[in-house]
Write an enzyme that holds these catalytic residues in place. Structure first.
Site, PDB file in Angstrom:
ATOM      1  N   ASN A   7       0.779  -2.289   1.870  1.00 26.55           N
ATOM      2  CA  ASN A   7       0.336  -2.239   0.476  1.00 26.55           C
ATOM      3  C   ASN A   7       1.565  -2.030  -0.405  1.00 26.55           C
ATOM      4  OD1 ASN A   7      -0.429  -1.035  -2.052  1.00 26.55           O
ATOM      5  ND2 ASN A   7      -2.482  -0.751  -1.254  1.00 26.55           N
ATOM      6  N   HIS A  10       2.879   0.370  -4.960  1.00 26.57           N
ATOM      7  CA  HIS A  10       3.775   1.365  -5.558  1.00 26.57           C
ATOM      8  C   HIS A  10       5.176   0.845  -5.833  1.00 26.57           C
ATOM      9  CE1 HIS A  10       0.581   4.063  -5.818  1.00 26.57           C
ATOM     10  NE2 HIS A  10       0.390   4.129  -4.518  1.00 26.57           N
ATOM     11  N   ARG A  18       9.286   1.349 -16.060  1.00 31.41           N
ATOM     12  CA  ARG A  18      10.277   0.899 -17.037  1.00 31.41           C
ATOM     13  C   ARG A  18       9.840  -0.375 -17.759  1.00 31.41           C
ATOM     14  NH1 ARG A  18      15.636   3.099 -16.796  1.00 31.41           N
ATOM     15  NH2 ARG A  18      15.211   5.295 -16.558  1.00 31.41           N
ATOM     16  N   HIS A  43      -3.766  -4.041  -4.945  1.00 29.35           N
ATOM     17  CA  HIS A  43      -4.977  -3.662  -5.675  1.00 29.35           C
ATOM     18  C   HIS A  43      -4.772  -4.068  -7.131  1.00 29.35           C
ATOM     19  CE1 HIS A  43      -8.049  -0.198  -6.617  1.00 29.35           C
ATOM     20  NE2 HIS A  43      -8.387  -1.349  -7.162  1.00 29.35           N
ATOM     21  N   ARG A  45      -6.026  -3.585 -10.401  1.00 28.79           N
ATOM     22  CA  ARG A  45      -6.955  -2.662 -11.060  1.00 28.79           C
ATOM     23  C   ARG A  45      -7.314  -3.178 -12.439  1.00 28.79           C
ATOM     24  NH1 ARG A  45      -6.794   2.678  -8.385  1.00 28.79           N
ATOM     25  NH2 ARG A  45      -8.219   3.271 -10.039  1.00 28.79           N
ATOM     26  N   ARG A  49      -2.517  -1.015 -13.962  1.00 29.91           N
ATOM     27  CA  ARG A  49      -1.480   0.022 -14.024  1.00 29.91           C
ATOM     28  C   ARG A  49      -0.282  -0.277 -13.130  1.00 29.91           C
ATOM     29  NH1 ARG A  49      -4.528   5.040 -11.132  1.00 29.91           N
ATOM     30  NH2 ARG A  49      -6.041   4.574 -12.732  1.00 29.91           N
ATOM     31  N   GLU A  70      -7.459  -5.958  -2.919  1.00 27.98           N
ATOM     32  CA  GLU A  70      -8.421  -4.870  -3.174  1.00 27.98           C
ATOM     33  C   GLU A  70      -8.867  -4.996  -4.622  1.00 27.98           C
ATOM     34  OE1 GLU A  70      -6.447  -1.191  -2.584  1.00 27.98           O
ATOM     35  OE2 GLU A  70      -6.168  -1.509  -0.464  1.00 27.98           O
ATOM     36  N   THR A 101      -7.686   5.491  -5.367  1.00 29.69           N
ATOM     37  CA  THR A 101      -9.091   5.340  -4.976  1.00 29.69           C
ATOM     38  C   THR A 101      -9.572   6.642  -4.332  1.00 29.69           C
ATOM     39  OG1 THR A 101      -8.486   3.068  -4.507  1.00 29.69           O
ATOM     40  CG2 THR A 101     -10.668   3.768  -3.794  1.00 29.69           C
ATOM     41  N   GLU A 151     -13.504  -1.440   5.797  1.00 29.75           N
ATOM     42  CA  GLU A 151     -12.272  -0.654   5.897  1.00 29.75           C
ATOM     43  C   GLU A 151     -12.715   0.799   5.816  1.00 29.75           C
ATOM     44  OE1 GLU A 151      -8.769  -1.652   3.546  1.00 29.75           O
ATOM     45  OE2 GLU A 151      -8.244   0.478   3.450  1.00 29.75           O
ATOM     46  N   HIS A 191      -5.943   4.520   3.701  1.00 33.07           N
ATOM     47  CA  HIS A 191      -5.844   5.532   2.655  1.00 33.07           C
ATOM     48  C   HIS A 191      -5.272   6.837   3.201  1.00 33.07           C
ATOM     49  CE1 HIS A 191      -6.369   7.633  -1.074  1.00 33.07           C
ATOM     50  NE2 HIS A 191      -6.535   6.449  -1.610  1.00 33.07           N
TER      51      HIS A 191
HETATM   52  N1  PXP Z   1      -6.916   1.011   1.429  1.00 31.32           N
HETATM   53  C1  PXP Z   1      -7.527   1.094   0.228  1.00 31.32           C
HETATM   54  C2  PXP Z   1      -8.889   0.509   0.081  1.00 31.32           C
HETATM   55  C3  PXP Z   1      -6.894   1.671  -0.890  1.00 31.32           C
HETATM   56  O1  PXP Z   1      -7.528   1.734  -2.071  1.00 31.32           O
HETATM   57  C4  PXP Z   1      -5.575   2.163  -0.726  1.00 31.32           C
HETATM   58  C5  PXP Z   1      -4.857   2.727  -1.905  1.00 31.32           C
HETATM   59  O2  PXP Z   1      -4.605   1.725  -2.822  1.00 31.32           O
HETATM   60  C6  PXP Z   1      -4.966   2.047   0.538  1.00 31.32           C
HETATM   61  C7  PXP Z   1      -5.670   1.490   1.601  1.00 31.32           C
HETATM   62  C8  PXP Z   1      -3.571   2.512   0.785  1.00 31.32           C
HETATM   63  O3  PXP Z   1      -3.510   3.899   0.666  1.00 31.32           O
HETATM   64  P1  PXP Z   1      -2.111   4.639   0.730  1.00 31.32           P
HETATM   65  O4  PXP Z   1      -1.295   4.134  -0.430  1.00 31.32           O
HETATM   66  O5  PXP Z   1      -2.472   6.077   0.627  1.00 31.32           O
HETATM   67  O6  PXP Z   1      -1.488   4.276   2.036  1.00 31.32           O
END
Ligand code: PXP
Length: 239
Positions: A7, A10, A18, A43, A45, A49, A70, A101, A151, A191
């Site tokens: 994922n 981040h 910035r 994701h 959103r 964001r 997502e 989430t 999931e 998650h």
């Molecule tokens: N799976 C889902 C459905 C999520 O919403 C997230 C967070 O965006 C993740 C996995 C990944 O979670 P983490 O960033 O805590 O590894």
């Protein structure tokens, strides 16, 4: 063999801090794939964001493994998914004020909306996964929607404060995996997974895909800092 879905949200969080163009989640996705990730997860959103529509469009063209989007079960997101066609959509609940989430979908309460959304996405050739807590009733309801897989939300396991509660959460996950597989659902998990809690979870077996973001991006920052500082020191010294 279980697969890692990286994922890269981040990476975009740091970029958005910035409002510029770096670091680029597209580059991170490519590096992740070169390192062995077999899927890229983002994701999109409602409040945009971190990941932007443009990231999704470019990643659709550049991801070579599997793109997992997502998203919330809204008209806007379904329209985007049907246009961009990721290999997989994971439906998640979304609240505007949350940091991340916060829980699984309530598939029982929102059965009609989720069933309709699953159908529209599957008719568009997209594999659909539902993000649910390791709760047997929710997993049975997920199966009734026609989704391909679930999931399992591992947040409660990741946040368990002591070994006893962690064991309890692991047991719930294990029961959830077995039930889902029995009814023919594929099983992913994600998650809050990190370099410590992944071990006991992976030892359960039966999970096909782990979607992990925060811990990997956090570790990348730290293990990459030595090199990044040295590169800057060199430039300053030898200018
Ligand atoms: N799976 C889902 C459905 C999520 O919403 C997230 C967070 O965006 C993740 C996995 C990944 O979670 P983490 O960033 O805590 O590894």
């Amino acid at each position: 063999m279980a697969k890692l879905g990286l994922n890269v949200d981040h990476i975009a969080t740091v970029r958005q801090a910035r409002g510029g163009i770096q670091p680029d989640p597209v580059t991170a996705a490519a590096l992740g794939e070169l390192a062995g990730a077999e899927g890229i997860t983002i994701h999109l959103r409602e409040d945009r964001r971190h990941i932007q529509d443009r990231d999704l469009e470019i990643l659709r063209r550049t991801v070579k493994s599997k793109l997992n989007l997502e998203m919330a079960a809204t008209q806007e997101m379904v329209r985007i998914a049907l246009k961009v066609k990721p290999e997989q959509v994971t439906l998640v609940p979304e609240k505007r004020q949350e940091l991340t989430t916060e829980g699984g979908l309530d598939v029982i309460l929102n059965a009609k909306l989720i069933t309709d959304t699953v159908k529209r996405l599957r008719d568009g050739g997209i594999v659909v996964s539902l993000f649910v807590d390791p709760n047997q009733e929710q997993i049975k309801a997920a199966n009734k929607t026609g989704a391909d897989c679930i999931e399992i939300h591992t947040g409660a396991y990741a946040e368990a404060g002591d070994w006893n509660s962690q064991e309890r959460e692991l047991e719930a996950i294990d029961t959830g995996i077995k039930l889902a597989r029995k009814v023919g659902l594929g099983v992913n998990a994600g998650h809050g997974l990190n370099y410590v809690n992944i071990k006991a979870l992976a030892a359960l077996g039966g999970i096909e895909e782990y979607n992990i973001g925060h811990s990997i991006i956090a570790r990348a920052m730290l293990v990459g800092l030595d090199r990044a500082v040295k590169d800057m020191v060199e430039l300053i010294k030898y200018a």
